[in-house]
Design an enzyme around this catalytic site. Structure first.
Site, PDB file in Angstrom:
ATOM      1  CG  ASP A  94      -0.240   0.129   2.550  1.00  0.00           C
ATOM      2  OD1 ASP A  94       0.833  -0.473   2.713  1.00  0.00           O
ATOM      3  OD2 ASP A  94      -0.768   0.824   3.450  1.00  0.00           O
ATOM      4  CD  GLU A 163       3.986   1.101   7.204  1.00  0.00           C
ATOM      5  OE1 GLU A 163       4.623   1.442   8.209  1.00  0.00           O
ATOM      6  OE2 GLU A 163       3.669   1.918   6.309  1.00  0.00           O
TER       7      GLU A 163
HETATM    8  N1  BES Z   1       8.527   3.193   5.490  1.00  0.00           N
HETATM    9  C1  BES Z   1       7.923   4.028   6.464  1.00  0.00           C
HETATM   10  C2  BES Z   1       8.668   4.014   7.779  1.00  0.00           C
HETATM   11  C3  BES Z   1       9.976   4.758   7.751  1.00  0.00           C
HETATM   12  C4  BES Z   1      10.007   6.077   7.394  1.00  0.00           C
HETATM   13  C5  BES Z   1      11.116   4.106   8.107  1.00  0.00           C
HETATM   14  C6  BES Z   1      11.204   6.743   7.352  1.00  0.00           C
HETATM   15  C7  BES Z   1      12.298   4.772   8.076  1.00  0.00           C
HETATM   16  C8  BES Z   1      12.351   6.100   7.697  1.00  0.00           C
HETATM   17  C9  BES Z   1       6.498   3.582   6.689  1.00  0.00           C
HETATM   18  O1  BES Z   1       5.850   3.260   5.490  1.00  0.00           O
HETATM   19  C10 BES Z   1       5.740   4.714   7.282  1.00  0.00           C
HETATM   20  O2  BES Z   1       5.500   5.677   6.608  1.00  0.00           O
HETATM   21  N2  BES Z   1       5.335   4.572   8.538  1.00  0.00           N
HETATM   22  C11 BES Z   1       4.483   5.511   9.134  1.00  0.00           C
HETATM   23  C12 BES Z   1       3.721   4.795  10.200  1.00  0.00           C
HETATM   24  C13 BES Z   1       2.308   5.244  10.350  1.00  0.00           C
HETATM   25  C14 BES Z   1       1.535   5.383   9.087  1.00  0.00           C
HETATM   26  C15 BES Z   1       1.588   4.364  11.344  1.00  0.00           C
HETATM   27  C16 BES Z   1       5.290   6.652   9.698  1.00  0.00           C
HETATM   28  O3  BES Z   1       6.431   6.478  10.136  1.00  0.00           O
HETATM   29  O4  BES Z   1       4.751   7.765   9.683  1.00  0.00           O
HETATM   30 MN    MN Z   2       6.972   2.096   4.320  1.00  0.00          MN
HETATM   31 MN    MN Z   3       5.268   5.160   4.501  1.00  0.00          MN
END
Ligand code: BES
Ligand code: MN
Ligand code: MN
Length: 469
Positions: A94, A163
């Site tokens: 997603d 996610e």
């Molecule tokens: N891939 C990201 C997480 C991430 C961002 C890891 C930057 C390392 C560096 C993930 O898809 C994401 O966006 N996670 C969200 C979580 C939320 C939607 C619950 C985030 O970190 O905002």
């Molecule tokens: Mn991600």
């Molecule tokens: Mn993300």
């Protein structure tokens, strides 16, 4: 025998790997938007079919949470390496909403290559990084066709479609399939390397508490002349509340917020101080003249080891052309709190829910709604899996890995440990400058291809690991 890195690179069909990723990127699998529900199913089926073509037992599983249907999970396995470790590869298909569309140079769901980068929503987060593993496995299998070697480890894929909306269905899915999903290690590529020329193993993620503050004033919008000065103003009230959530030293004022926060060890501080980071370049890369934040901590410490609070969105009142003299009845703000080891998202959510009413001005009603959260994660650096990742990255990049944490969150990671009892290994292929979640998200072709090569090398290195170690 382990095929050399040069041979693997020669076997890797770059064009085909790009074509397939582009097909996946064309599917607008925006999990937050119900009008894309069908596209979620199409993306899941695309991945299932691909994994099946690689000889995996692959299926699309429906999910649900609190009685509602969730987006499907793709699960696939090829378990043909008895006595070898089992590696579960997790990723998400997603993507975040594409808005604001007008800011995109080329359309978000028409992948386009410019200056050696693939521009498309999801290119780095996380379709490109997840697909690199699928092609990494394919690379190992294509080598097997000439030498008769099977995969060096047992491989399972778990690709979710929620996610970006907080993985609401996945914990229950893990619970229901805990035995089937059992693994010695869980490999995830869904983040950023430290810098372009630095291969990186990530060993920490921040947690998250995400809330919405709702402020209600009068029973209707009011003429700002007839009522201004006497009626409570929810937008002013919201601004007042927000301004009180942090003090002049950049510290969050919520009582108890910092309780339990793990301090950095001197070794970690030193390791981070040696990383090639420059505040000036960091500030310049996002076009700002200064980096305000919590006093007493370096930028990397603030990003990776300190909790913080940011308003992510704010609404209320008239937003159209020109002016309208009106006092709005309602206003609201979305607030993310990034958390670090030692903090608990549910507790922090409760603390802000208790605190906000105490700092709200008179005459308005406030409510703090919990939206979602996730536990922070720290990976033990002293693990053989980390060493295998270091060896794999060294083979691909010709230099040893750096070990860094990251400020982002992947809420399900803590559940992997809790429910499946397996350690995670975060080997990121992207970069912050890929601009995930922003307009013109991109992924360097070179990073994609190195991701494929790293995945293949990593599975080989993990195959050399003795079980139970
Ligand atoms: N891939 C990201 C997480 C991430 C961002 C890891 C930057 C390392 C560096 C993930 O898809 C994401 O966006 N996670 C969200 C979580 C939320 C939607 C619950 C985030 O970190 O905002
Ligand atoms: Mn991600
Ligand atoms: Mn993300």
């Amino acid at each position: 025998m382990t095929t050399s890195q040069t041979d693997l690179a020669a076997l890797h069909d770059r064009q085909q790997a790009e074509r397939e990723l582009f097909d996946l990127l064309r599917i607008p699998s925006v999990s937050a938007d119900p009008t894309h529900t069908e596209d979620m199913g199409r993306a899941a089926e695309f991945l299932r079919a691909k994994l099946e073509s690689l000889g995996f037992a692959a299926r699309v599983d429906a999910t649900e949470h609190s009685g509602k249907a969730g987006h499907p999970v793709v699960y696939a396995e090829r378990l043909e390496a008895p006595g070898k470790p089992t590696v579960l590869i997790y990723g998400h298909y997603d993507v975040q909403p594409e808005a604001p569309l007008s800011e995109w140079v080329t359309p978000p769901f028409e992948p386009t290559v410019r200056d050696g980068r693939i521009y498309a929503r999801g290119s780095t987060d996380d379709k490109g990084q997840a697909y690199a593993h699928i092609r990494g496995v394919e690379l190992l299998l294509s080598q097997g066709q000439t030498e008769g070697t099977p995969l060096p480890v047992n491989v399972k894929f778990l690709l979710e479609g929620e996610e970006e909306v907080g993985s609401p269905s996945l914990a229950a899915y893990l619970q229901a399939h805990a035995e089937e999903l059992g693994a010695d290690v869980i490999v995830i590529s869904d983040g950023s390397r430290f810098a372009p020329d630095v291969p990186t193993v990530t060993y920490g993620l921040r947690g998250l508490s995400y809330v919405e503050i709702l402020v209600q004033g009068a029973n209707r919008d009011l003429h700002s002349g007839s009522y201004g000065g006497a009626a409570p103003n929810p937008i002013n009230a919201l601004a007042e509340i927000i301004s009180k959530l942090k003090d002049d030293h950049g510290r969050v004022t919520i009582p108890g917020f910092y309780d339990g926060v793990e301090e950095l060890t001197p070794e970690e501080r030193e390791m981070w101080a040696r990383l090639p980071h420059s505040d000036e370049e960091f500030a310049a890369s996002i076009g700002v003249p200064a980096l305000p934040g919590e006093e007493g901590y370096s930028t990397l410490e603030r990003l990776w080891a300190r909790p913080t609070l940011d308003v992510n969105g704010i609404w209320g009142g008239y937003q159209g052309e020109g002016s309208k003299t009106v006092i709005a009845a309602k206003a609201g703000a979305k607030v993310s709190m990034r958390l670090v080891p030692g903090q608990d998202p549910e507790r922090v959510t409760r603390l802000i829910q208790e605190y906000v009413p105490t700092i709200a001005p008179q005459g308005v009603k406030v409510e703090v709604k919990a939206l979602h959260g996730g536990q922070p994660v720290k990976v033990d650096l002293d693990s053989p899996f980390i060493k295998a990742a270091d060896r794999a990255l060294t083979r691909v990049y010709g230099k040893p890995a750096a070990f860094s944490r990251t400020g982002g969150s992947i809420p399900i990671v803590a559940d992997f440990r809790r429910i499946l009892g397996a350690p995670v290994l975060l080997v990121d292929f992207g970069l912050n400058e890929d601009a995930p979640h922003s307009p013109n998200e991109s992924f360097a072709l070179e990073d994609y291809h190195n991701g494929v090569l790293t995945s293949a090398a990593l599975l080989q290195e993990l195959g050399l690991q003795e079980l139970g170690k």
